[in-house]
Enzyme design. Structure first.
Site, PDB file in Angstrom:
ATOM      1  N   CYS A   1      19.506  39.673  33.174  1.00  0.00           N
ATOM      2  CA  CYS A   1      18.855  40.915  33.637  1.00  0.00           C
ATOM      3  C   CYS A   1      19.053  41.181  35.126  1.00  0.00           C
ATOM      4  CB  CYS A   1      17.360  40.866  33.317  1.00  0.00           C
ATOM      5  SG  CYS A   1      16.589  39.265  33.579  1.00  0.00           S
TER       6      CYS A   1
ATOM      7  N   HIS B   1      12.588  43.965  37.850  1.00  0.00           N
ATOM      8  CA  HIS B   1      13.018  43.055  38.904  1.00  0.00           C
ATOM      9  C   HIS B   1      13.416  43.875  40.129  1.00  0.00           C
ATOM     10  CE1 HIS B   1      12.820  40.028  35.939  1.00  0.00           C
ATOM     11  NE2 HIS B   1      14.077  39.937  35.587  1.00  0.00           N
TER      12      HIS B   1
HETATM   13  N1  LIG Z   1      12.784  39.053  29.035  1.00  0.00           N
HETATM   14  C1  LIG Z   1      13.864  39.436  29.691  1.00  0.00           C
HETATM   15  O1  LIG Z   1      13.838  40.149  30.727  1.00  0.00           O
HETATM   16  C2  LIG Z   1      15.208  39.056  29.174  1.00  0.00           C
HETATM   17  C3  LIG Z   1      16.295  39.721  29.676  1.00  0.00           C
HETATM   18  C4  LIG Z   1      17.554  39.401  29.200  1.00  0.00           C
HETATM   19  C5  LIG Z   1      17.679  38.413  28.268  1.00  0.00           C
HETATM   20  N2  LIG Z   1      16.602  37.752  27.788  1.00  0.00           N
HETATM   21  C6  LIG Z   1      16.821  36.707  26.794  1.00  0.00           C
HETATM   22  O2  LIG Z   1      16.439  37.172  25.516  1.00  0.00           O
HETATM   23  C7  LIG Z   1      15.886  36.098  24.753  1.00  0.00           C
HETATM   24  C8  LIG Z   1      14.488  36.474  24.284  1.00  0.00           C
HETATM   25  O3  LIG Z   1      13.694  36.784  25.385  1.00  0.00           O
HETATM   26  P1  LIG Z   1      12.242  37.437  25.256  1.00  0.00           P
HETATM   27  O4  LIG Z   1      11.810  37.653  26.649  1.00  0.00           O
HETATM   28  O5  LIG Z   1      12.238  38.573  24.302  1.00  0.00           O
HETATM   29  O6  LIG Z   1      11.421  36.203  24.597  1.00  0.00           O
HETATM   30  P2  LIG Z   1      10.060  36.207  23.766  1.00  0.00           P
HETATM   31  O7  LIG Z   1       9.175  37.342  24.155  1.00  0.00           O
HETATM   32  O8  LIG Z   1       9.527  34.824  23.876  1.00  0.00           O
HETATM   33  O9  LIG Z   1      10.540  36.461  22.238  1.00  0.00           O
HETATM   34  C9  LIG Z   1      11.326  35.536  21.525  1.00  0.00           C
HETATM   35  C10 LIG Z   1      11.713  36.106  20.176  1.00  0.00           C
HETATM   36  O10 LIG Z   1      12.604  35.187  19.518  1.00  0.00           O
HETATM   37  C11 LIG Z   1      12.080  34.859  18.229  1.00  0.00           C
HETATM   38  N3  LIG Z   1      12.430  33.494  17.851  1.00  0.00           N
HETATM   39  C12 LIG Z   1      12.046  32.345  18.440  1.00  0.00           C
HETATM   40  N4  LIG Z   1      12.552  31.275  17.771  1.00  0.00           N
HETATM   41  C13 LIG Z   1      13.271  31.773  16.727  1.00  0.00           C
HETATM   42  C14 LIG Z   1      14.025  31.197  15.674  1.00  0.00           C
HETATM   43  N5  LIG Z   1      14.148  29.868  15.550  1.00  0.00           N
HETATM   44  N6  LIG Z   1      14.619  32.011  14.786  1.00  0.00           N
HETATM   45  C15 LIG Z   1      14.508  33.355  14.884  1.00  0.00           C
HETATM   46  N7  LIG Z   1      13.802  33.977  15.864  1.00  0.00           N
HETATM   47  C16 LIG Z   1      13.195  33.191  16.778  1.00  0.00           C
HETATM   48  C17 LIG Z   1      10.590  35.025  18.395  1.00  0.00           C
HETATM   49  O11 LIG Z   1      10.005  35.144  17.110  1.00  0.00           O
HETATM   50  P3  LIG Z   1       8.493  34.636  16.838  1.00  0.00           P
HETATM   51  O12 LIG Z   1       7.628  35.840  17.068  1.00  0.00           O
HETATM   52  O13 LIG Z   1       8.555  34.259  15.397  1.00  0.00           O
HETATM   53  O14 LIG Z   1       8.212  33.511  17.761  1.00  0.00           O
HETATM   54  C18 LIG Z   1      10.542  36.298  19.215  1.00  0.00           C
HETATM   55  O15 LIG Z   1      10.788  37.423  18.393  1.00  0.00           O
HETATM   56  C19 LIG Z   1      15.932  34.869  25.651  1.00  0.00           C
HETATM   57  O16 LIG Z   1      17.100  34.136  25.380  1.00  0.00           O
HETATM   58  C20 LIG Z   1      15.995  35.459  27.046  1.00  0.00           C
HETATM   59  O17 LIG Z   1      16.633  34.609  27.952  1.00  0.00           O
HETATM   60  C21 LIG Z   1      15.348  38.060  28.209  1.00  0.00           C
END
Ligand SMILES: NC(=O)c1ccc[n+]([C@@H]2O[C@H](COP(=O)([O-])OP(=O)(O)OC[C@H]3O[C@@H](n4cnc5c(N)ncnc54)[C@H](OP(=O)(O)O)[C@@H]3O)[C@@H](O)[C@H]2O)c1
Length: 350
Positions: A132, A252
């Site tokens: 990001c 950010h």
């Molecule tokens: N937040 C940001 O600004 C951002 C920006 C760019 C990239 N990212 C990347 O995007 C990813 C997710 O980030 P987030 O911020 O959205 O995290 P988050 O709010 O913690 O959400 C994680 C998601 O992944 C699912 N998940 C977890 N374990 C899983 C599994 N074994 N199989 C299938 N689904 C699973 C969760 O489902 P449950 O509800 O079942 O737990 C939830 O839907 C990360 O790799 C992060 O680095 C984040």
């Protein structure tokens, strides 16, 4: 495939911070959807989510979930992408991956559409969405690179807690409440969930985002350095980063120092190039205290730039303040833009 066609779309991590915004972005971008499949871990399977007037039941993500899927957005962490993205590709889907799992793989395009949309056509099934904090920086600097050349970037970030997922958002909220009630703050997630030590983020600043590397930089800092060079196709670019987490929820902000190749430019020249660039909004009027902030950027898909100044000592040096919604342009919106460019250019299948 033509742009009149409808597509079967899967969102892996649909219950997460990024997944929710992917659904919002799909709504706004109007990618023609035939079937929509919402996937998560076992924990959230059964959750109901409304999209365009229909209620969808979230299912547990498994290899066979991807049968018949054309486009799969992944935002469920690197280990899930490593395991399931190849399964989706094997079944004919194009994966747009938000995690760091494949970003530095030379076979995988790493794309910010305003900068390097053409790289998409080289995909072998997986297209990576950059980090990001990298996306908003390269989107703002590319027009300057194109017009004036660019040899050095030194960036310090001021990053929102939503960049660490929904658990980090809850942690900030709970800590702020506890602090204001005179209670002890509990820290279990930040700076890095899974690391030994945790520190309060409320009323604090944490100079660690992701784990430390052997060279003393954090993984987030190295992501900004390496991803910038890959997206801008310039291995010789000098890039340094310091990434800091601050106690606000979304968007950010970055203080960025750059050195251009062209001599004798003014801040007005830099602003002129930015004012014409796609996806960039110049908010820079010091006389009227106009500049972008995380709160004003929240919910918007653009990258906002302000505080453009010429360095006082280096003729080729300039300072900028770059702000964008980390969950939209920094993640969901950029991935949906990638999907749109892939469809419009007929790059879905090799
Ligand atoms: N937040 C940001 O600004 C951002 C920006 C760019 C990239 N990212 C990347 O995007 C990813 C997710 O980030 P987030 O911020 O959205 O995290 P988050 O709010 O913690 O959400 C994680 C998601 O992944 C699912 N998940 C977890 N374990 C899983 C599994 N074994 N199989 C299938 N689904 C699973 C969760 O489902 P449950 O509800 O079942 O737990 C939830 O839907 C990360 O790799 C992060 O680095 C984040």
């Amino acid at each position: 495939m033509t742009s009149l066609q409808k597509y079967n779309v899967a969102v892996v991590g649909a219950t997460g911070a990024v997944g929710e915004k992917i659904l919002d972005s799909l709504n706004n971008k109007q990618i023609p959807i035939n079937q929509l499949l919402l996937l998560s871990s076992k924990r959230s399977a059964g959750t109901e989510i409304e999209f365009q007037g229909t209620t969808y039941t979230v299912q547990e993500a498994k290899p066979e979930s991807f049968e018949g899927i054309d486009i799969a957005f992944f935002s469920a962490g690197g280990s899930v992408s490593k395991k399931l993205a190849p399964e989706a590709v094997k079944r004919g889907a194009v994966v747009i991956d938000n995690t760091s799992a494949f970003r530095m793989d030379p076979e995988v395009p790493l794309v910010v559409p305003e900068v390097n949309a053409q790289d998409i056509k080289n995909h072998n099934g997986i297209i990576a969405n950059p980090n990001c904090s990298t996306i908003q920086m390269v989107a703002a600097l590319q027009p300057l690179k194109e017009k004036y050349g660019l040899s050095r970037i030194v960036v310090s970030t001021y990053q929102a807690v939503s960049g660490a997922g929904n658990e980090a958002v809850d942690e900030l909220r709970d800590q702020a409440k506890a602090f204001l009630n005179g209670e002890e703050m509990e820290s279990n997630i930040l700076p890095v969930s899974g690391e030994e030590n945790h520190y309060p983020i409320a009323f604090n600043a944490l100079p660690q985002i992701d784990v430390f590397q052997d060279n003393g930089y954090t993984f987030e800092e190295m992501k900004m350095i390496n991803e910038t060079k890959k997206i801008m196709h310039d291995e010789s670019m000098k890039v340094a980063a310091t990434c800091v987490r601050l106690p606000f929820f979304t968007s950010h902000a970055e203080s960025v120092y750059i050195e251009v190749d062209t001599e004798g430019l003014t801040a007005a020249d830099v602003k002129e190039a930015l004012s014409k660039a796609p996806g960039i909004v110049l908010q820079d009027d010091p006389n009227n205290q106009v500049y972008p902030t995380p709160l004003t950027a929240e919910g918007k898909t653009d990258v906002f730039v302000g505080r453009v100044r010429k360095d006082l000592d280096n003729d080729k040096g300039f300072h900028l303040w770059i702000v964008s919604d980390n969950l939209l342009k920094g993640a969901a919106w950029n991935s949906v833009q990638i999907a749109e460019a892939t469809i419009q250019n007929n790059w879905l299948k090799k």
